[in-house]
Write an enzyme that holds these catalytic residues in place. Sequence first.
Site, PDB file in Angstrom:
ATOM      1  CG  HIS A 186      -2.248   0.671   0.962  1.00 22.47           C
ATOM      2  ND1 HIS A 186      -2.476   1.544  -0.083  1.00 22.47           N
ATOM      3  CD2 HIS A 186      -3.429   0.592   1.644  1.00 22.47           C
ATOM      4  CE1 HIS A 186      -3.725   1.967  -0.037  1.00 22.47           C
ATOM      5  NE2 HIS A 186      -4.324   1.406   0.985  1.00 22.47           N
ATOM      6  CB  ALA A 187       4.279   2.129   1.052  1.00 14.65           C
TER       7      ALA A 187
END
Length: 207
Positions: A186-187
């Site tokens: 998700h980064a």
Amino acid sequence: MYRILDIEKWSRKDHFLFFSKFEEPFFGVTVRVNCTKAYNSSKSIGSSFFLYYLHASLQAANSIEAFKYRIKNGQVLIYDKINASPTINRDNGTFGFSYMDYLEDFKEFEKSAKIEIEKVRNTTGLDPAGSGDNVIHFSSIPWIDFTSISHARSFSFPDSCPKISFGQVIESEGIKTMPVSIHVHHALMDGIHVGQFIELFQKLLDR
């Protein structure tokens, strides 16, 4: 080859810094794709359906920049090309890891991939393979029509490679469908990027 993304100028800078701190930064979705045309196309040319959809998924991933991002020593690298590291099932019920270069021409990809598959099937153990972080971890679970999936992970090992799994092909009223699970860091990306992948993957299967 890769280049380094300028995080300070990145529109997702805050998202990157936020999700990079998570113990589990991966999120995943499972969708069902229509693979009728892809299955028929692969059989009409005498090719492996597994390699046919694997190549299509690599083509989709290489068309979306977010799928080329990897985290290394706090930096975001943008690789020129993303390759495959799929699990290969053996007749004795075990599997081994493999490494396959992405080649744009399907026939060339299939030729190279078949050599790798044969090598893995004639070895024992896992034999981890690959050339760094510019891979997607693929797995095929053709016995299960799953609706969700989780992955074994070592949280102490820095990993930002997407994980894509394919399930059992089901046919109903002449339509073949297959579950596909996509887990990503998700980064590095959000739901919109996964959505773009799914949309393009389906278009490639429908060719």
